[in-house]
Structure formats: structure tokens, C-alpha cells
Scaffold this motif. Structure first.
Motif, PDB file in Angstrom:
ATOM      1  N   ILE A 242      21.151  28.000  -3.892  1.00 10.08           N
ATOM      2  CA  ILE A 242      21.549  28.186  -2.495  1.00 10.08           C
ATOM      3  C   ILE A 242      23.036  28.513  -2.388  1.00 10.08           C
ATOM      4  O   ILE A 242      23.444  29.374  -1.604  1.00 10.08           O
ATOM      5  N   ALA A 243      23.853  27.830  -3.175  1.00 13.41           N
ATOM      6  CA  ALA A 243      25.316  28.005  -3.127  1.00 13.41           C
ATOM      7  C   ALA A 243      25.849  28.216  -4.539  1.00 13.41           C
ATOM      8  O   ALA A 243      26.458  27.312  -5.122  1.00 13.41           O
ATOM      9  N   LEU A 248      31.238  21.667  -5.253  1.00 15.65           N
ATOM     10  CA  LEU A 248      31.219  20.630  -4.215  1.00 15.65           C
ATOM     11  C   LEU A 248      29.795  20.372  -3.745  1.00 15.65           C
ATOM     12  O   LEU A 248      29.366  19.214  -3.647  1.00 15.65           O
ATOM     13  N   VAL A 249      29.056  21.422  -3.466  1.00 14.83           N
ATOM     14  CA  VAL A 249      27.649  21.253  -3.106  1.00 14.83           C
ATOM     15  C   VAL A 249      26.898  20.605  -4.272  1.00 14.83           C
ATOM     16  O   VAL A 249      26.047  19.733  -4.079  1.00 14.83           O
ATOM     17  N   HIS A 306      21.999  12.597   5.045  1.00 17.93           N
ATOM     18  CA  HIS A 306      21.091  13.711   4.748  1.00 17.93           C
ATOM     19  C   HIS A 306      19.740  13.580   5.450  1.00 17.93           C
ATOM     20  O   HIS A 306      19.126  14.588   5.812  1.00 17.93           O
ATOM     21  N   LEU A 307      19.282  12.347   5.690  1.00 11.85           N
ATOM     22  CA  LEU A 307      18.017  12.204   6.416  1.00 11.85           C
ATOM     23  C   LEU A 307      18.173  12.630   7.876  1.00 11.85           C
ATOM     24  O   LEU A 307      17.213  13.107   8.491  1.00 11.85           O
ATOM     25  N   PHE A 339      27.558  20.471   3.892  1.00  9.38           N
ATOM     26  CA  PHE A 339      26.561  19.442   4.186  1.00  9.38           C
ATOM     27  C   PHE A 339      25.164  20.051   4.275  1.00  9.38           C
ATOM     28  O   PHE A 339      24.208  19.537   3.668  1.00  9.38           O
ATOM     29  N   LEU A 340      25.020  21.150   4.995  1.00  9.94           N
ATOM     30  CA  LEU A 340      23.698  21.768   5.180  1.00  9.94           C
ATOM     31  C   LEU A 340      23.162  22.358   3.889  1.00  9.94           C
ATOM     32  O   LEU A 340      21.959  22.290   3.619  1.00  9.94           O
ATOM     33  N   HIS A 341      24.033  22.937   3.072  1.00 13.96           N
ATOM     34  CA  HIS A 341      23.578  23.460   1.769  1.00 13.96           C
ATOM     35  C   HIS A 341      23.005  22.327   0.913  1.00 13.96           C
ATOM     36  O   HIS A 341      21.956  22.478   0.283  1.00 13.96           O
ATOM     37  N   ALA A 342      23.725  21.185   0.896  1.00 14.57           N
ATOM     38  CA  ALA A 342      23.252  20.053   0.093  1.00 14.57           C
ATOM     39  C   ALA A 342      21.945  19.493   0.643  1.00 14.57           C
ATOM     40  O   ALA A 342      21.035  19.146  -0.126  1.00 14.57           O
ATOM     41  N   CYS A 343      21.827  19.411   1.981  1.00 16.61           N
ATOM     42  CA  CYS A 343      20.601  18.878   2.585  1.00 16.61           C
ATOM     43  C   CYS A 343      19.426  19.820   2.355  1.00 16.61           C
ATOM     44  O   CYS A 343      18.302  19.373   2.090  1.00 16.61           O
TER      45      CYS A 343
END
Length: 408
Positions: A242-243, A248-249, A306-307, A339-343
Motif C-alpha cells: 500500500i505504501a 513509518l507505515v 485502529h479499530l 494512520f489510514l495506510h496502516a489501518c
């Protein structure tokens, strides 16, 4: 004096990859001779010189001798008597111990070309065990080259296991562990980094919080892969997809579920409150490794929230505003992206969900934009002062978030 291109530049040329850095070795020369030829000395620990025309680094061929524990315990010999083969022998892997003469001829005394063809990461000599950083480097190279089919040679894995058993890696300082980890998290297949460390038994020493996830079950209806450790591997690789290149992600992906290792046994395979339980181990790991503050802060935020991202469509507008405030996303939209990339990596890093959509991301982006568009100026013009401005601003932002449409 003979000059050779060595190391990663030769390796990557043979693999058909772009060459980023070029390193050279000079054989048959002394420091005074290099200076007389116009080279500028820059090396602190051993003789390295800048070529006057290109500015590229040229190091005198050298040998190393172990004098103590850890990676500081070395003495070097660098003079005109050191041969190219002796210089290449001190290197970590055979694929990094190939030299190219100025006429293009390859010098490959340790079988590096063969190992590139056979896709094997193999140590050059028994001296490999003298530098504990090499264990991390092998794991990092595995993360880079696993997509090409590279695996660690059995005899090299045995040496690495012996390094762990002998306590050699106990002498690694946090900065070196983090430097290699950060690079590995930016590679195409970071899961290979974890697998190599785990097989060598180094994961339990360097990253006990991550190692503790292996063997911990999850509910199959949400995690068909079951094992928490396998899930983290999948999330890492999804984050890299994704990234790409975003360490960092990657760090957020690595640490997002550490709380699941602390779930009481009588609750398994459910993991109620795992995001809250995970904050302490994330912070402890970040402090121990001395990771940068932005990495530590974002990893803690992803662990904790993340939830919330997964449940975005069910959250009240006020709760979404609190999430955006906690992330600092109104002033720094790039924090929301991380944050959104990790989630998204967490949601798609599950067996069978690799290509699933994640509409929550665009919804939260739209909510952020709507909230950020609200200005405090109208409230100032109305005569509000102090906390009243903030309260009115929050109410207006909640209303703006409430107006954002959710996917049908």
C-alpha cells in the motif's frame, strides 16, 4: 594501483536492478600514494578517499581482525600488501563479495555469481560470526530479495543461530538494531525480516514483544490465518504494498497488535481491549530501540485507534472529531494518511482479504477535510472569546462531519 567496483553495485547490476551507490576498492596503493594522485582522505576508521573527478568513495583494500565483543571490537589493516581476495573475504555475504575490474572482468573468489543465480544468501567465511550486525543485515537482505526467490543458506542460518546462542547479538546497541530494522521495514517483503530473525532465534532477543505474538490464536471468522504472528507478517507485506518504501507505515504495521500477546488465556481467541493493552508494549519497544519520536507517537496511535478506523461508519461525528484531534490530523493531514495506510494494511493483511476494499479510508479523509474547512473566524467576529471559541468550533466541526455522506 588497481581499482575495482565492489559490493552492492556489482550485485545489483547482476540482478538487473538500478545501481544507487557505487563503492570502489583500491589494491596496491598506500595513503600517501592516493593523496599524491589527487584523492582527498575522508575515512575516520580506515583509509577512504574521494576521487577528485567524480567525488565517489575509494577505500584501500583492508583486512579485519576481531579484538572484542560486539561490532566495535575490530582492528584493521589497510596497506598496499592487502590483496583483493583478502578484502572481499571480510564481507558478509557472497553476493556482496564480487568485484568488477575497470575492464568489466568479474573477480568472484567466493561464488557470489553462483549464489545470485541460485538465489541464495550465504556467508563468505566463518568470520561472519564476528559482527552481530550481519545477522540483521541478512534478515534485511531477505526482506529485499525474497520477492526474487532468495533464501538463507542452511549453513548460514546455523551460524546465525550460534551467534544468538553465544550471546553475540546481546552487544548490539539500540541504534544499530533500529537502523537495520528501519531499512527492512521499507523493503518489498518485510515479513522475511521477521521470519529470518525468528528462525535464527534472534527475534525473541531483539523484539520479544513481536515474538510473543506467534502461536497466539485469533477468531477464524475475522482472521482465517489464526496465528497473530502470521497476521503481523501479512500486515507488514500489505503495508509495503500500500505504501512502498514507507518505514513509518511499516513500523505501525509491526506494532499495531502487540496487545494480543497480553490477552488472558481464558479469553482467547477473542482479544477484547487488545488495543489498550498494546499501548504499553509499543511504548516500551519504541523506547528500547530509541526510535524517532514521530515513529513512536504514530505507532502508539495506530495501536490505540485502529479499530476506530475499521468501525468508522458506526462512529458518532463527535467521536470522529476526537480521533482526528488525537492524530493531529486537522493541522497535519499526512498523519491521517499514515494512520489510514496502516489501518488498511491491518484490514487487508488477512487470509482471503488481500484485495478487499477499504472505503473507511475515503470516508475519514472526507470527514477530516470537512472539519478542517471550518474556521474560527466567524465565532471571533461574533464576539466569542477564550474557551467559548473552541467549544463553538468543535460544535461546527461535528456538524460538518455529520454532513459527510457514508457509502451506500
Amino acid at each position: 594501483m588497481k581499482r575495482y567496483l565492489v559490493g552492492g553495485a556489482v550485485r545489483d547490476k547482476l540482478l538487473g536492478r538500478a545501481v544507487v551507490d557505487r563503492d570502489f576498492v583500491v589494491v596496491g596503493a598506500s595513503p600517501p600514494e592516493m593523496i599524491a594522485a589527487g584523492y582527498k582522505p575522508v575515512g575516520k576508521d580506515f583509509p577512504v578517499f574521494l576521487e577528485p573527478g567524480t567525488g565517489e568513495e575509494y577505500a584501500l583494500a583492508r583486512t579485519e581482525r576481531k579484538t572484542g565483543r560486539g561490532y566495535h571490537g575490530f582492528s584493521f589493516q589497510a596497506d598496499a600488501s592487502v590483496t583483493l581476495e583478502e578484502d572481499l573475504e571480510r564481507r558478509d555475504l557472497t553476493i556482496n563479495a564480487i568485484a568488477e575490474a575497470e575492464d568489466g572482468t568479474l573477480v568472484d573468489p567466493y561464488g557470489g555469481v553462483r549464489d545470485i543465480e541460485q538465489r541464495v544468501l550465504r556467508h563468505v567465511s566463518a568470520a561472519f560470526v564476528e559482527d552481530p550486525v550481519r545477522l540483521l543485515r541478512v534478515a534485511r537482505f531477505a526482506a529485499r530479495y525474497a520477492p526474487l526467490g532468495f533464501t538463507v543458506a542452511d549453513e548460514t542460518m546455523t551460524l546465525m543461530q550460534q551467534m544468538v546462542a553465544d550471546g553475540e547479538i546481546d552487544h548490539l546497541v539500540p541504534e544499530r538494531v533500529w537502523a537495520e530494522t528501519r531499512k527492512a521495514l521499507a523493503e518489498p517483503q518485510p515479513s522475511a525480516f521477521l521470519r529470518v530473525l525468528r528462525e535464527s532465534h534472534a527475534l525473541a532477543v531483539l523484539f520479544p514483544e513481536v515474538d510473543a505474538l506467534y502461536g497466539v490464536p485469533q477468531r477464524a471468522e475475522y482472521h482465517p490465518e489464526i496465528d497473530c504472528g502470521i497476521h503481523v507478517e501479512m500486515v507488514l507485506d500489505m503495508a509495503a504494498r500500500i505504501a512502498p518504501g514507507d518505514a513509518l507505515v511499516g513500523y505501525c504495521a509491526l506494532t499495531h497488535d502487540l496487545g494480543k500477546a497480553l490477552t488472558p488465556a481464558d479469553v482467547l481467541p477473542r482479544h477484547v481491549m487488545h488495543e489498550q493493552r498494546g499501548i504499553a508494549p509499543v511504548q516500551e519497544m519504541s523506547q528500547r530501540l530509541k526510535v524517532p519520536n514521530d515513529f513512536a507517537a504514530m505507532a502508539s496511535a495506530v495501536c490505540r485507534y485502529h479499530l476506530n478506523a475499521h468501525m468508522a461508519f458506526e462512529l458518532k461525528p463527535g467521536t470522529i472529531l476526537k480521533l482526528l484531534d488525537a492524530l493531529g490530523a486537522l493541522r497535519r493531514p499526512e498523519r491521517l494518511e499514515t494512520f489510514l495506510h496502516a489501518c488498511e494494511a491491518d484490514k487487508r493483511g488477512r487470509l482471503g482479504s488481500e484485495d478487499a476494499a477499504y472505503p473507511q479510508a475515503n470516508y475519514l479523509r472526507a470527514a477530516r477535510d470537512a472539519a478542517a474547512a471550518v474556521s474560527s473566524q466567524p465565532f471571533v467576529e461574533k464576539g466569542l472569546v477564550g474557551p467559548a471559541i473552541g467549544e463553538a468550533l468543535d460544535r461546527a466541526r461535528v456538524k460538518a462531519i455529520a454532513s459527510v455522506p457514508k457509502p451506500a
